[in-house]
Design a protein around this motif. Structure first.
Motif, PDB file in Angstrom:
ATOM      1  N   ILE A  40      -5.060  -2.847   1.905  1.00 37.95           N
ATOM      2  CA  ILE A  40      -4.990  -1.239   1.672  1.00 37.95           C
ATOM      3  C   ILE A  40      -6.282  -0.948   1.246  1.00 37.95           C
ATOM      4  N   GLN A  41      -6.916  -1.772   0.435  1.00 35.74           N
ATOM      5  CA  GLN A  41      -8.319  -1.410   0.099  1.00 35.74           C
ATOM      6  C   GLN A  41      -9.147  -1.153   1.350  1.00 35.74           C
ATOM      7  N   VAL A  42      -9.022  -1.956   2.411  1.00 36.55           N
ATOM      8  CA  VAL A  42      -9.829  -1.816   3.475  1.00 36.55           C
ATOM      9  C   VAL A  42      -9.451  -0.766   4.291  1.00 36.55           C
ATOM     10  N   ASN A  43      -8.264  -0.265   4.371  1.00 31.58           N
ATOM     11  CA  ASN A  43      -7.876   0.735   5.065  1.00 31.58           C
ATOM     12  C   ASN A  43      -6.551   1.215   4.688  1.00 31.58           C
ATOM     13  N   PRO A  44      -6.946   2.380   3.783  1.00 33.23           N
ATOM     14  CA  PRO A  44      -6.008   3.105   3.092  1.00 33.23           C
ATOM     15  C   PRO A  44      -4.924   3.833   3.906  1.00 33.23           C
ATOM     16  N   HIS A  45      -5.238   3.785   5.165  1.00 31.45           N
ATOM     17  CA  HIS A  45      -4.080   4.467   6.141  1.00 31.45           C
ATOM     18  C   HIS A  45      -3.226   3.410   6.854  1.00 31.45           C
ATOM     19  N   ASP A  46      -2.998   2.327   6.394  1.00 28.94           N
ATOM     20  CA  ASP A  46      -2.468   1.087   6.670  1.00 28.94           C
ATOM     21  C   ASP A  46      -0.917   1.479   6.325  1.00 28.94           C
ATOM     22  N   VAL A  47      -0.120   2.253   6.915  1.00 28.18           N
ATOM     23  CA  VAL A  47       1.217   2.623   6.132  1.00 28.18           C
ATOM     24  C   VAL A  47       1.994   1.359   6.284  1.00 28.18           C
ATOM     25  N   ASP A  48       2.018   0.245   7.217  1.00 29.81           N
ATOM     26  CA  ASP A  48       2.901  -0.745   7.220  1.00 29.81           C
ATOM     27  C   ASP A  48       2.455  -1.545   6.050  1.00 29.81           C
ATOM     28  N   ALA A  49       1.347  -1.984   5.688  1.00 30.81           N
ATOM     29  CA  ALA A  49       0.857  -2.433   4.544  1.00 30.81           C
ATOM     30  C   ALA A  49       1.679  -1.959   3.332  1.00 30.81           C
ATOM     31  N   ARG A  50       1.429  -0.958   3.179  1.00 26.70           N
ATOM     32  CA  ARG A  50       2.003   0.101   2.231  1.00 26.70           C
ATOM     33  C   ARG A  50       3.240  -0.121   1.835  1.00 26.70           C
ATOM     34  N   ASN A  51       4.198  -0.045   3.077  1.00 27.93           N
ATOM     35  CA  ASN A  51       5.511  -0.142   3.103  1.00 27.93           C
ATOM     36  C   ASN A  51       6.104  -1.504   2.617  1.00 27.93           C
ATOM     37  N   ASP A  52       5.220  -2.677   3.326  1.00 27.52           N
ATOM     38  CA  ASP A  52       5.719  -3.977   2.669  1.00 27.52           C
ATOM     39  C   ASP A  52       5.231  -4.121   1.368  1.00 27.52           C
ATOM     40  N   LEU A  53       4.357  -3.786   1.058  1.00 23.64           N
ATOM     41  CA  LEU A  53       3.899  -3.855  -0.484  1.00 23.64           C
ATOM     42  C   LEU A  53       5.040  -3.069  -1.390  1.00 23.64           C
ATOM     43  N   GLY A  54       5.194  -1.983  -0.907  1.00 24.76           N
ATOM     44  CA  GLY A  54       6.315  -1.493  -1.969  1.00 24.76           C
ATOM     45  C   GLY A  54       7.559  -1.983  -2.084  1.00 24.76           C
ATOM     46  N   ARG A  55       8.030  -2.582  -0.746  1.00 23.02           N
ATOM     47  CA  ARG A  55       9.324  -3.465  -0.894  1.00 23.02           C
ATOM     48  C   ARG A  55       9.362  -4.533  -1.639  1.00 23.02           C
ATOM     49  N   LEU A  56       7.888  -5.305  -1.679  1.00 26.77           N
ATOM     50  CA  LEU A  56       7.864  -6.365  -2.378  1.00 26.77           C
ATOM     51  C   LEU A  56       7.745  -5.944  -4.177  1.00 26.77           C
ATOM     52  N   LEU A  57       6.989  -4.849  -4.263  1.00 27.10           N
ATOM     53  CA  LEU A  57       7.024  -4.547  -5.563  1.00 27.10           C
ATOM     54  C   LEU A  57       8.202  -4.183  -6.126  1.00 27.10           C
ATOM     55  N   VAL A  58       9.183  -3.470  -5.529  1.00 28.12           N
ATOM     56  CA  VAL A  58      10.403  -3.003  -5.896  1.00 28.12           C
ATOM     57  C   VAL A  58      11.106  -4.519  -6.206  1.00 28.12           C
ATOM     58  N   ASP A  59      11.022  -5.248  -5.211  1.00 27.28           N
ATOM     59  CA  ASP A  59      11.827  -6.552  -5.586  1.00 27.28           C
ATOM     60  C   ASP A  59      11.291  -7.325  -6.727  1.00 27.28           C
ATOM     61  N   ASP A  60       9.973  -6.995  -7.284  1.00 26.86           N
ATOM     62  CA  ASP A  60       9.394  -7.587  -8.246  1.00 26.86           C
ATOM     63  C   ASP A  60       9.382  -6.942  -9.708  1.00 26.86           C
ATOM     64  N   GLY A  61      10.221  -5.706  -9.599  1.00 26.95           N
ATOM     65  CA  GLY A  61      10.795  -5.031 -10.862  1.00 26.95           C
ATOM     66  C   GLY A  61       9.389  -4.181 -11.083  1.00 26.95           C
ATOM     67  N   ARG A  62       8.432  -3.929 -10.233  1.00 29.91           N
ATOM     68  CA  ARG A  62       7.493  -3.020 -10.476  1.00 29.91           C
ATOM     69  C   ARG A  62       7.607  -1.614  -9.820  1.00 29.91           C
ATOM     70  N   ALA A  63       8.608  -0.842 -10.362  1.00 28.53           N
ATOM     71  CA  ALA A  63       8.810   0.509  -9.518  1.00 28.53           C
ATOM     72  C   ALA A  63       8.033   1.548  -9.451  1.00 28.53           C
TER      73      ALA A  63
END
Length: 226
Positions: free
Chosen positions: A59-82
């Motif tokens: 995401i730092q390299v490409n802020p428009h990478d929505v697939d990466a943002r989606n996957d990161l968001g899912r993992l952060l939810v699972d990690d309790g970092r809402a």
């Protein structure tokens, strides 16, 4: 008393109070983990954190990478970092408006960060896009949320939808029992708790550990009904 006896026995065998204390702690940890169906897995934790770091780098390299943002968001939810998850998923949703996964995890993150109406709306949107998404888990999440807010009627509707979608959802049956109980429908609650027991009994062994807590809660709740 049992704890003291266990400590005394282990101390007699190990002849080291510190080791005996650690052994007692280990016994209680594994007993609790078995009950809840959760064991600490260092490899899994390391793998998740490594994946999160890699997605953050992308995401730092490409802020428009929505697939990466989606996957990161899912993992952060699972990690309790809402809160962190919400930021990523809100940035992704504009270009992933037809993704049930993005709506679902965004909804969870919004509920956890105090935007309940938006969260409920996004989870409902995920179900609108794909009614069978995650085999009823979104309905379970909504039922859990509505029970927490004291809305037993809506909780019951969502729990019923969950068990229609997945009759093996032990948590879904338990939540349905809780909702019916909140509505004063004790006979219906008792039947739902019994269904939780039956659903658990039909699960394959590899799924039973994760559902043992819900079966136990249903069993205890049934015993308290008049």
């Amino acid at each position: 008393m049992r704890t003291f006896f266990l400590f005394f026995l282990l101390n007699s065998l190990l002849r080291n109070p510190l080791l005996a204390l650690l052994a007692v702690a280990a016994v209680f940890y594994f007993a609790e983990a078995r009950y809840r169906g959760r064991y600490f897995n260092p490899g899994k934790v390391f793998s998740k954190k490594s994946t999160i770091r890699e997605l953050e780098r992308r995401i730092q390299v490409n802020p428009h990478d929505v697939d990466a943002r989606n996957d990161l968001g899912r993992l952060l939810v699972d990690d309790g970092r809402a809160a962190e998850a919400r930021k990523q998923l809100e940035a992704a949703i504009g270009r992933m408006s037809e993704s049930p996964e993005t709506h679902y995890y965004l909804g969870l993150s919004q509920i956890e960060t105090g935007s309940s109406d938006k969260g409920v709306g996004n989870i409902e949107k995920a179900l609108e896009i794909k009614p069978s998404f995650l085999y009823g888990e979104p309905h379970v999440a909504l039922a859990r949320h509505f029970l927490g807010t004291g809305d037993a009627r809506r909780a019951g509707e969502q729990a019923e939808a969950a068990v229609r979608t997945n009759t093996s959802s032990v948590e879904g049956w338990f939540l349905l029992g809780q909702a019916r109980r909140g509505l004063g429908q004790n006979d219906g609650a008792r039947k739902a708790y019994q269904q939780a027991e039956e659903a658990f009994a039909q699960l394959p062994k590899y799924l039973r550990m994760a559902n043992r807590s819900w079966r136990s809660q249903a069993r205890r709740a049934a015993k308290t009904l008049s």
